[in-house]
Design a protein around this motif. Structure first.
Motif, short mmCIF file in Angstrom:
data_model
loop_
_atom_site.label_atom_id
_atom_site.label_comp_id
_atom_site.label_asym_id
_atom_site.label_seq_id
_atom_site.Cartn_x
_atom_site.Cartn_y
_atom_site.Cartn_z
N LEU A 1 0.86 -1.18 0.00
CA LEU A 1 0.00 0.00 0.00
C LEU A 1 0.89 1.22 0.00
O LEU A 1 1.71 1.41 0.91
N LEU A 2 0.76 2.06 -1.02
CA LEU A 2 1.47 3.34 -1.05
C LEU A 2 0.50 4.40 -0.57
O LEU A 2 -0.51 4.68 -1.22
N LEU A 3 0.79 4.98 0.58
CA LEU A 3 -0.06 6.00 1.18
C LEU A 3 0.69 7.33 1.19
O LEU A 3 1.71 7.47 1.87
N ASP A 4 0.19 8.28 0.43
CA ASP A 4 0.77 9.63 0.32
C ASP A 4 -0.29 10.58 0.85
O ASP A 4 -1.33 10.78 0.21
N ALA A 5 -0.06 11.15 2.03
CA ALA A 5 -1.11 11.92 2.69
C ALA A 5 -0.50 12.97 3.61
O ALA A 5 0.62 12.81 4.10
N GLY A 6 -1.24 14.04 3.84
CA GLY A 6 -0.76 15.09 4.73
C GLY A 6 -1.91 15.84 5.37
O GLY A 6 -2.90 16.17 4.72
N SER B 1 -3.86 26.70 10.37
CA SER B 1 -3.09 27.83 9.83
C SER B 1 -2.73 27.60 8.36
O SER B 1 -2.06 28.43 7.76
N LEU B 2 -3.13 26.46 7.79
CA LEU B 2 -3.01 26.10 6.38
C LEU B 2 -1.64 25.58 5.98
O LEU B 2 -1.38 25.39 4.78
N TYR B 3 -0.76 25.29 6.93
CA TYR B 3 0.51 24.65 6.61
C TYR B 3 0.29 23.14 6.55
O TYR B 3 -0.38 22.57 7.41
N THR B 4 0.87 22.50 5.55
CA THR B 4 0.59 21.08 5.34
C THR B 4 1.85 20.23 5.41
O THR B 4 2.94 20.67 5.03
N ALA B 5 1.67 19.02 5.89
CA ALA B 5 2.70 17.99 5.77
C ALA B 5 2.53 17.27 4.45
O ALA B 5 1.51 17.41 3.76
N ASP B 6 3.52 16.48 4.07
CA ASP B 6 3.46 15.68 2.84
C ASP B 6 4.37 14.46 3.05
O ASP B 6 5.58 14.56 2.91
N ILE B 7 3.77 13.36 3.41
CA ILE B 7 4.53 12.16 3.78
C ILE B 7 4.02 10.97 2.98
O ILE B 7 2.81 10.85 2.75
N THR B 8 4.94 10.12 2.55
CA THR B 8 4.55 8.87 1.90
C THR B 8 5.26 7.71 2.58
O THR B 8 6.46 7.77 2.84
N ARG B 9 4.49 6.67 2.83
CA ARG B 9 5.04 5.40 3.27
C ARG B 9 4.46 4.30 2.38
O ARG B 9 3.30 4.36 1.98
N THR B 10 5.29 3.33 2.05
CA THR B 10 4.85 2.16 1.31
C THR B 10 4.91 0.97 2.25
O THR B 10 5.98 0.60 2.75
#
Length: 464
Positions: free
Chosen positions: A282-287, A292-301
């Motif tokens: 499962l490739l999960l790319d989510a943040g 305050s509208l600042y976002t993370a961006d992380i992916t784990r497989t």
């Protein structure tokens, strides 16, 4: 506000209002001031931000709109999020900012005065019916807006009625005679470049987004048994993460990618309509995006069985080695493109060792990697994208910049240049880092990245 009277009676669902009801609705309301809001670091930082922008364009009128609503279907709009440059300059991030416009009016030989044109709270007297009849802006339909005095106290910016700007802000007739960030490429580029280096408060917000995202990934692993049973398990995963994002912040910073099996070979797989198979990854790319509208961006497989197969491990460890090489290349003064080059060198050498490529030279490895290996991160998931190439893509890294490192291998299920056992495997590993004086700090290190670390982490969550 009565700028939309002709629209109040449009549509079969709008019932006529009698004169008696109109008079009845106009009175009998208790005072209801907005509760005082604590000023955050966003508001405290905005005067200096506006001053930096002012210095770039002495004597010029600058217009920065929050943006307009976009129709989703018929009379239903998409959820509104103000433009990132507007939020950065005003500190205002709410859904009630629809149509508002920040204008920097030239003042003196070099400076500017900021004026915020907004749609204030609807009055409930003098025949005004917007507060209960206007389905887009009425207070009883979409919630309370601040009045001009409340907005001034919150932002520290002089506020004026949107009508004083003239016309509909989406058409910008009242914003003539100046540079408009919605259409002026030079102003848009300057606003992006000013945001390339984050201050300490912004880094804190990004770390908060990362921490919430970490919790969301943990939620997903705990939910895997239920997701594996569902005919659209990818949607179940998306929903689980989305709950965390809405509970802890404004929502997701971008559409969640929950890609299982060969779907992981589609870089922006957001249909998320597939079934999960325990034998697949499962490739999960989510943040999570903060309020305050600042976002993370992380992916784990992740292995859906909890354990990588031999071939899955082979692909995963090559991508991890590429990411480690990319992270090692991060430091102030390094070229922005250095970390991508370092990671792709590892990928190319690995593909050559597998016999997929004849050698590691050239760019044939791009058949299996497709895209770059990272980007700036901040208010936008692909932050500062309108900056000039010489200040961003062809520039050098600086302390305080936040970026992702995300190499991937996308081995298409129908690619006959690959051994059969490799086809249909997609792996991406993405982490968020802030450039420091010594190199870079891994902000998302709470999520394991090694094969052993992932298997142990998943096992503990599934048992607990």
């Amino acid at each position: 506000m009565t700028d939309r009277p002709s629209q109040l009676n449009i549509g079969s669902h709008d019932l006529p209002v009698s004169a008696e009801l109109s008079r009845f609705m106009a009175g009998g309301w208790a005072p209801s001031p907005l509760p005082a809001s604590a000023r955050t670091g966003a508001y405290d930082a905005t005067p200096a931000r506006r001053a930096r922008l002012s210095a770039r364009f002495p004597g010029e009128r600058l217009i920065v709109p929050a943006g307009e609503l976009k129709v989703r279907s018929n009379d239903c709009d998409h959820r509104f999020r103000p433009h990132s440059a507007y939020a950065w300059l005003t500190g205002l991030t709410g859904e009630d900012q629809v149509g508002h416009v920040l204008v920097l009016e030239p003042s003196g030989p070099h400076g500017h005065e900021a004026v915020l044109y907004l749609r204030p709270r609807s009055p409930r007297a003098d025949g005004n019916e917007e507060f209960y009849r206007d389905r887009r802006y009425g207070e009883f339909w979409v919630g309370r807006r601040p009045d001009l005095a409340e907005a001034e106290r919150l932002t520290g910016i002089r506020c004026a009625h949107l009508d004083d700007l003239g016309g509909r802000p989406g058409e910008h007739p009242g914003a003539a005679g100046g540079r408009n960030a919605a259409t002026d490429t030079e102003l848009a580029a300057a606003l992006a470049e000013l945001r390339l280096v984050k201050d300490a408060w912004e880094v804190e917000q990004l770390q908060l987004a990362v921490d919430h995202t970490t919790a969301g990934f943990e939620d997903v692993v705990r939910a895997l048994p239920r997701a594996l049973e569902h005919p659209r398990g990818e949607r179940w995963i998306e929903g689980v993460f989305g709950l965390r994002a809405r509970a802890e912040g404004n929502g997701t910073g971008y559409e969640t990618i929950a890609a299982s099996g060969a779907h992981a070979c589609v870089l922006h797989w957001i249909r998320n309509d597939g079934r999960l198979d325990r034998d697949d990854l499962l490739l999960l790319d989510a943040g999570v995006e903060t309020d305050s509208l600042y976002t993370a961006d992380i992916t784990r497989t992740l292995p859906l069985s909890g354990r990588f197969s031999a071939v899955q491990r082979q692909v995963y460890e090559l991508v991890l080695a590429a990411q480690e090489a990319g992270i090692a290349a991060l430091r102030p003064g390094a070229s922005f493109r250095d970390f991508h080059r370092a990671g792709m060198r590892v990928i190319a050498e690995g593909l050559a060792e597998w016999g997929v490529l004849k050698d590691a030279e050239g760019d044939l490895h791009r058949r299996y990697t497709l895209c770059s290996s990272g980007h700036m991160l901040g208010l936008d998931v692909h932050d500062c994208a309108k900056a000039r190439a010489e200040t961003y893509l062809d520039g050098v890294l600086e302390e305080g910049q936040v970026l992702t490192v995300e190499p991937g291998l996308y081995l298409q299920p129908d690619d006959l240049t690959l051994p059969a056992e490799l086809r249909g495997i997609g792996v991406r590993i993405e982490d968020d880092l802030v450039i420091t004086a010594e190199g870079a700090r891994l902000m998302s290190g709470a999520l394991p990245r090694t094969v052993a670390g992932i298997e142990e982490w998943m096992g503990a969550l599934l048992e607990g």
